[in-house]
Design a protein around this motif. Structure first.
Motif, PDB file in Angstrom:
ATOM      1  N   ASN A  12       3.109   3.415  18.722  1.00 49.16           N
ATOM      2  CA  ASN A  12       3.395   4.815  19.056  1.00 49.16           C
ATOM      3  C   ASN A  12       4.526   5.372  18.174  1.00 49.16           C
ATOM      4  O   ASN A  12       5.462   6.010  18.640  1.00 49.16           O
ATOM      5  N   THR A  13       4.365   5.143  16.894  1.00 48.25           N
ATOM      6  CA  THR A  13       5.406   5.502  15.936  1.00 48.25           C
ATOM      7  C   THR A  13       5.390   6.979  15.578  1.00 48.25           C
ATOM      8  O   THR A  13       6.419   7.582  15.300  1.00 48.25           O
ATOM      9  N   GLY A  14       4.205   7.565  15.538  1.00 46.65           N
ATOM     10  CA  GLY A  14       4.087   8.978  15.212  1.00 46.65           C
ATOM     11  C   GLY A  14       4.639   9.305  13.842  1.00 46.65           C
ATOM     12  O   GLY A  14       4.386   8.605  12.860  1.00 46.65           O
ATOM     13  N   LYS A  15       5.439  10.354  13.761  1.00 44.10           N
ATOM     14  CA  LYS A  15       5.920  10.870  12.480  1.00 44.10           C
ATOM     15  C   LYS A  15       6.798   9.891  11.724  1.00 44.10           C
ATOM     16  O   LYS A  15       6.921   9.968  10.496  1.00 44.10           O
ATOM     17  N   TYR A  16       7.428   8.940  12.433  1.00 45.82           N
ATOM     18  CA  TYR A  16       8.361   8.038  11.757  1.00 45.82           C
ATOM     19  C   TYR A  16       7.658   7.124  10.760  1.00 45.82           C
ATOM     20  O   TYR A  16       8.267   6.699   9.777  1.00 45.82           O
ATOM     21  N   VAL A  17       6.388   6.818  11.005  1.00 43.73           N
ATOM     22  CA  VAL A  17       5.671   5.980  10.043  1.00 43.73           C
ATOM     23  C   VAL A  17       5.485   6.730   8.722  1.00 43.73           C
ATOM     24  O   VAL A  17       5.493   6.137   7.636  1.00 43.73           O
ATOM     25  N   ASP A  18       5.337   8.048   8.785  1.00 46.30           N
ATOM     26  CA  ASP A  18       5.210   8.852   7.564  1.00 46.30           C
ATOM     27  C   ASP A  18       6.542   8.949   6.826  1.00 46.30           C
ATOM     28  O   ASP A  18       6.570   9.084   5.594  1.00 46.30           O
ATOM     29  N   GLU A  19       7.640   8.893   7.566  1.00 49.01           N
ATOM     30  CA  GLU A  19       8.953   8.952   6.929  1.00 49.01           C
ATOM     31  C   GLU A  19       9.313   7.619   6.269  1.00 49.01           C
ATOM     32  O   GLU A  19      10.008   7.580   5.262  1.00 49.01           O
ATOM     33  N   CYS A  20       8.830   6.529   6.841  1.00 48.17           N
ATOM     34  CA  CYS A  20       9.108   5.199   6.296  1.00 48.17           C
ATOM     35  C   CYS A  20       8.232   4.889   5.086  1.00 48.17           C
ATOM     36  O   CYS A  20       8.687   4.262   4.118  1.00 48.17           O
ATOM     37  N   ALA A  21       6.959   5.328   5.121  1.00 44.68           N
ATOM     38  CA  ALA A  21       5.965   4.914   4.117  1.00 44.68           C
ATOM     39  C   ALA A  21       6.374   5.190   2.671  1.00 44.68           C
ATOM     40  O   ALA A  21       6.178   4.323   1.809  1.00 44.68           O
ATOM     41  N   PRO A  22       6.920   6.360   2.326  1.00 42.50           N
ATOM     42  CA  PRO A  22       7.257   6.592   0.912  1.00 42.50           C
ATOM     43  C   PRO A  22       8.218   5.562   0.334  1.00 42.50           C
ATOM     44  O   PRO A  22       8.112   5.198  -0.840  1.00 42.50           O
ATOM     45  N   SER A  23       9.153   5.073   1.144  1.00 42.10           N
ATOM     46  CA  SER A  23      10.093   4.073   0.628  1.00 42.10           C
ATOM     47  C   SER A  23       9.405   2.734   0.394  1.00 42.10           C
ATOM     48  O   SER A  23       9.828   1.953  -0.463  1.00 42.10           O
ATOM     49  N   LEU A  24       8.330   2.460   1.135  1.00 44.54           N
ATOM     50  CA  LEU A  24       7.590   1.216   0.942  1.00 44.54           C
ATOM     51  C   LEU A  24       6.642   1.310  -0.245  1.00 44.54           C
ATOM     52  O   LEU A  24       6.474   0.345  -1.000  1.00 44.54           O
ATOM     53  N   LEU A  25       6.035   2.454  -0.410  1.00 42.68           N
ATOM     54  CA  LEU A  25       5.038   2.614  -1.475  1.00 42.68           C
ATOM     55  C   LEU A  25       5.666   2.993  -2.802  1.00 42.68           C
ATOM     56  O   LEU A  25       5.013   2.895  -3.845  1.00 42.68           O
ATOM     57  N   GLY A  26       6.908   3.415  -2.806  1.00 42.23           N
ATOM     58  CA  GLY A  26       7.562   3.852  -4.043  1.00 42.23           C
ATOM     59  C   GLY A  26       8.499   2.811  -4.622  1.00 42.23           C
ATOM     60  O   GLY A  26       9.457   3.150  -5.311  1.00 42.23           O
ATOM     61  N   GLN A  27       8.245   1.539  -4.370  1.00 39.73           N
ATOM     62  CA  GLN A  27       9.109   0.475  -4.860  1.00 39.73           C
ATOM     63  C   GLN A  27       9.001   0.301  -6.374  1.00 39.73           C
ATOM     64  O   GLN A  27       7.951   0.541  -6.972  1.00 39.73           O
ATOM     65  N   SER A  28      10.100  -0.160  -6.983  1.00 38.61           N
ATOM     66  CA  SER A  28      10.097  -0.409  -8.428  1.00 38.61           C
ATOM     67  C   SER A  28       9.238  -1.615  -8.792  1.00 38.61           C
ATOM     68  O   SER A  28       8.772  -1.727  -9.931  1.00 38.61           O
ATOM     69  N   LEU A  29       9.021  -2.517  -7.863  1.00 42.21           N
ATOM     70  CA  LEU A  29       8.102  -3.633  -8.085  1.00 42.21           C
ATOM     71  C   LEU A  29       6.697  -3.065  -8.254  1.00 42.21           C
ATOM     72  O   LEU A  29       6.266  -2.220  -7.460  1.00 42.21           O
ATOM     73  N   PRO A  30       5.939  -3.483  -9.272  1.00 41.92           N
ATOM     74  CA  PRO A  30       4.585  -2.943  -9.464  1.00 41.92           C
ATOM     75  C   PRO A  30       3.731  -3.107  -8.212  1.00 41.92           C
ATOM     76  O   PRO A  30       3.814  -4.123  -7.514  1.00 41.92           O
ATOM     77  N   ALA A  31       2.912  -2.114  -7.922  1.00 44.72           N
ATOM     78  CA  ALA A  31       2.130  -2.096  -6.681  1.00 44.72           C
ATOM     79  C   ALA A  31       1.241  -3.324  -6.537  1.00 44.72           C
ATOM     80  O   ALA A  31       1.019  -3.814  -5.419  1.00 44.72           O
ATOM     81  N   GLU A  32       0.732  -3.845  -7.664  1.00 41.54           N
ATOM     82  CA  GLU A  32      -0.156  -5.003  -7.574  1.00 41.54           C
ATOM     83  C   GLU A  32       0.607  -6.297  -7.273  1.00 41.54           C
ATOM     84  O   GLU A  32      -0.018  -7.343  -7.026  1.00 41.54           O
ATOM     85  N   GLU A  33       1.953  -6.236  -7.282  1.00 47.32           N
ATOM     86  CA  GLU A  33       2.736  -7.437  -7.042  1.00 47.32           C
ATOM     87  C   GLU A  33       3.300  -7.510  -5.623  1.00 47.32           C
ATOM     88  O   GLU A  33       4.031  -8.453  -5.303  1.00 47.32           O
ATOM     89  N   TYR A  34       2.988  -6.533  -4.797  1.00 46.68           N
ATOM     90  CA  TYR A  34       3.403  -6.628  -3.393  1.00 46.68           C
ATOM     91  C   TYR A  34       2.382  -5.923  -2.519  1.00 46.68           C
ATOM     92  O   TYR A  34       1.576  -5.122  -2.985  1.00 46.68           O
ATOM     93  N   GLU A  35       2.407  -6.273  -1.240  1.00 45.30           N
ATOM     94  CA  GLU A  35       1.492  -5.666  -0.273  1.00 45.30           C
ATOM     95  C   GLU A  35       2.273  -5.221   0.953  1.00 45.30           C
ATOM     96  O   GLU A  35       3.318  -5.787   1.275  1.00 45.30           O
ATOM     97  N   VAL A  36       1.764  -4.186   1.592  1.00 39.57           N
ATOM     98  CA  VAL A  36       2.353  -3.679   2.830  1.00 39.57           C
ATOM     99  C   VAL A  36       1.350  -3.905   3.945  1.00 39.57           C
ATOM    100  O   VAL A  36       0.210  -3.424   3.861  1.00 39.57           O
ATOM    101  N   ILE A  37       1.759  -4.644   4.964  1.00 36.11           N
ATOM    102  CA  ILE A  37       0.871  -4.998   6.068  1.00 36.11           C
ATOM    103  C   ILE A  37       1.384  -4.323   7.338  1.00 36.11           C
ATOM    104  O   ILE A  37       2.412  -4.717   7.895  1.00 36.11           O
ATOM    105  N   TYR A  38       0.671  -3.297   7.769  1.00 39.01           N
ATOM    106  CA  TYR A  38       0.977  -2.650   9.045  1.00 39.01           C
ATOM    107  C   TYR A  38       0.178  -3.340  10.147  1.00 39.01           C
ATOM    108  O   TYR A  38      -1.023  -3.607   9.983  1.00 39.01           O
ATOM    109  N   VAL A  39       0.833  -3.604  11.276  1.00 38.85           N
ATOM    110  CA  VAL A  39       0.138  -4.161  12.436  1.00 38.85           C
ATOM    111  C   VAL A  39       0.402  -3.244  13.614  1.00 38.85           C
ATOM    112  O   VAL A  39       1.537  -3.137  14.099  1.00 38.85           O
TER     113      VAL A  39
END
Length: 647
Positions: free
Chosen positions: A14-41
């Motif tokens: 029941n995260t609502g809007k907070y998941v949208d606020e968190c996501a950019p920091s996870l997806l915008g990492q300097s590590l290349p996207a193919e070298e890490y994964e984000v697993i939401y449960v």
């Protein structure tokens, strides 16, 4: 296919809007996207959280979304995330927090360089004070470094093979303190633990609805006390028992006793909660303290904390309330003197102490060769009629200066240490104080990097006699006024000042503060000889310890005319002078003077007929009197008179 270096596991409910606020920091990492994964449960959310997650995953190939029936706590979703993880390392993130842009890359590199099982990254937060654990980067340590227990949240990087080897899992269901259970087990098993302190990795953010406020975590219905016992026994089973108060087991248990047990006896909790409910907590804490914690843990506490523990274990709830009321009134005081620029640093002498509620120093009283706690503090506290002895006034005492980046919530530690000592006051009275020097280097403070543009407030944290306080570092200056002269450090303008509350702050690159009014007299030029003018600037050119160039390029006006900033070689910090060409090819008017690294002008040059008449501060507003001076300033006789008079 590239190897997955890091799996980021995010439990959500029941995260609502907070998941949208968190996501950019996870997806915008300097590590290349193919070298890490984000697993939401998703733990059985009943709002629109799942649809938000699916939308995020649709636009990012390295994002997975898994679901499970609601378990009521983050443990089960984290465990499911670990089952799906492919990364060499696992990083746990809560759905309402964020990561620094280079967090994963820096953590992974630090882990690989040191072959670490666990890596603690520097945490920034809007909710808690800074932790001295993150004062220095550490390549490798073990649980013998008991400061690790200052950070027991799961927001760390763990080697996945290490987690699997030892079968580390979070307790599932509504199991409060599940993070302490997992992290303490990892600390005890790890052969190499690393600390990354020179980059803000994790931002633990306060939600506007208060949903992640830690005070809501205490809930006896979710097994708080049995779970506390489980974690205590986990430490005791892994370390040898000892009567030595400084033995490893007792040092590790100190954190649990201080935070989970003594919190039930001290302010603000014991004074804030309903007395009937708090008595139940008090009695439960007493039972756990007596049955689970060795006597050496209590005996190793500093004076005030040891008195709290004594009242708790004696079952004296009213006495604990009285002590809490007295201690609540104790304030920390800071005193600043000799504030100045030296060797490129803002330095000052700082002294910190504690005051009673009446404004008098919190003292120790000597009697028969022994030290006793201030009798005024203990008035009405049962069991202290004959005084409360303080065998070691320096027990677990320390103090440190910290600088907070107001815009980014980052905490940094300036150079130097504060020394805790006894200050004699006469008549057998003394006071525990901490003193030393503030040494703030704007070019190196932020993990060896220059401070970001913005306002940076100076704080101090003190822990003396078992009383801990975070206090603003204040001086005798007028609130809102400059605290010391402005300085050019690394080509940027740094403005020390006292805030409205009297706190020492440093504005880097004119985020809020600007130089005002005239900052130089009119130039005494001699253009007929072809010589340029040299105008004094009212800030120092702060030279660092190394042999940095004594000249800095500045730009005058839109034509990009170059000038040189020439600090006087006489001292380490002195008034700088701006040398200008005799005739500037600039139209008459007011032209910005800028340094390459500054966002805003450091001054304005007033030009008439190719001659610079004077410099003005960025906040200066032209007035009628100045218009007359401008009109006559290019007169040769006027210039000669002004030059002789020093104006």
């Amino acid at each position: 296919m590239p190897r997955v270096k890091v799996s980021v596991i995010v439990p959500v409910y029941n995260t609502g809007k907070y998941v949208d606020e968190c996501a950019p920091s996870l997806l915008g990492q300097s590590l290349p996207a193919e070298e890490y994964e984000v697993i939401y449960v998703d733990d059985g959310s009943t709002d629109d959280t799942l649809s938000r997650l699916e939308k995020i995953a649709a636009g990012a190939p390295n994002v997975q979304v898994h679901t499970r029936p609601n378990s009521g706590w983050p443990g089960a979703p984290r465990n499911l995330g670990m089952k799906h993880a492919r990364g060499e390392y696992i990083q746990f993130v809560d759905h309402d927090d964020t990561l620094g842009p280079e967090a994963l890359e820096r953590l992974y590199e630090h882990a690989k360089r040191n072959d670490a099982d666990v890596v603690l990254g520097k945490m920034s937060s809007t909710m808690v004070r800074p932790r001295r654990l993150f004062r220095h980067t550490v390549d490798a340590c073990t649980i013998e470094n008991d400061e690790l227990t200052q950070s027991m949240s799961p927001h760390k990087m763990f080697r996945r093979a290490f987690v699997e080897e030892h079968g580390l899992r979070f307790p599932e269901g509504p199991w409060i303190l599940e993070d302490l259970a997992f992290v303490s087990a990892a600390y005890l098993k790890a052969e190499r633990i690393s600390i990354l302190a020179d980059y803000p990795v994790y931002y633990w953010m306060k939600r506007d609805d208060g949903g992640n406020n830690t005070q809501h975590r205490f809930n006896p219905k979710h097994g708080f006390w049995p779970n506390t016992r489980t974690i205590v026994r986990q430490f005791k089973e892994a370390t040898p028992a000892s009567d030595d108060i400084d033995a490893l087991q007792n040092r590790l248990l100190h954190r649990l006793y201080h935070v989970e047990i003594l919190s039930r006896t001290r302010e603000p909790e014991i004074l804030r909660e309903d007395p009937a409910e708090q008595r139940e907590r008090f009695e439960a804490a007493r039972e756990v303290a007596l049955e689970e914690f060795p006597t050496a843990v209590r005996e190793g506490l500093p004076a005030v904390s040891r008195l709290r523990a004594t009242l708790l274990e004696a079952g004296d709830f009213d006495g604990a309330v009285t002590l809490a009321e007295r201690v609540r009134e104790v304030k920390a005081r800071s005193q600043v003197s000799d504030l100045r620029w030296a060797n490129g640093r803002l330095v000052a002498d700082v002294t910190l102490d504690l005051l009673r509620g009446d404004g008098e120093p919190l003292v120790l009283v000597e009697r028969d060769g022994k030290q006793y706690l201030d009798p005024e503090l203990l008035a009405g506290v049962p069991g202290t009629e004959d005084g409360w002895e303080v065998p070691d006034p320096f027990r677990l005492a320390y103090a440190e200066l910290v600088v907070k980046d107001r815009d980014r919530e980052d905490w940094w530690y300036p150079e130097g240490d504060l020394e805790v000592r006894l200050k004699p006051l006469g008549d057998g009275r003394s006071q525990v104080v901490a003193s030393g020097q503030l040494s703030l280097d704007p070019e190196r403070l932020a993990g060896g990097r220059p401070m970001e543009r913005g306002v940076h407030d100076v704080w101090a944290y003190v822990q003396l006699l078992g009383v801990d306080r975070l206090v603003r570092v204040t001086g005798q200056g007028t609130p809102g006024a400059p605290a010391a002269g402005p300085a050019l450090t690394g080509g940027r303008l740094a403005l020390p000042y006292w805030t409205g509350s009297g706190q020492l702050a440093l504005d880097v690159d004119q985020r809020q503060r600007k130089l005002g009014q005239d900052i130089s007299a009119a130039a005494a030029t001699n253009s007929e000889r072809g010589e340029g003018s040299s105008l004094p600037l009212p800030y120092v050119a702060a030279k660092p310890d190394d042999d940095a160039p004594a000249r800095m390029k500045v730009t005058v006006g839109t034509l990009g005319v170059q000038a040189e900033l020439l600090p006087s070689p006489d001292t380490d910090a002195t008034t700088a002078r701006l040398r200008l060409p005799a005739r500037l090819k600039l139209p008459s008017g007011r032209h910005p003077v800028a340094l390459p690294k500054t966002a805003n002008p450091i001054a304005y040059a007033v030009v008439r007929d190719g001659t610079v008449l004077r410099l003005e501060g960025p906040a200066y507003e032209a007035g009628g009197g100045r218009r007359f001076l401008d009109a006559v300033a290019d007169n040769r006789q006027v210039r000669r008179v002004r030059g002789k008079s020093g104006r």
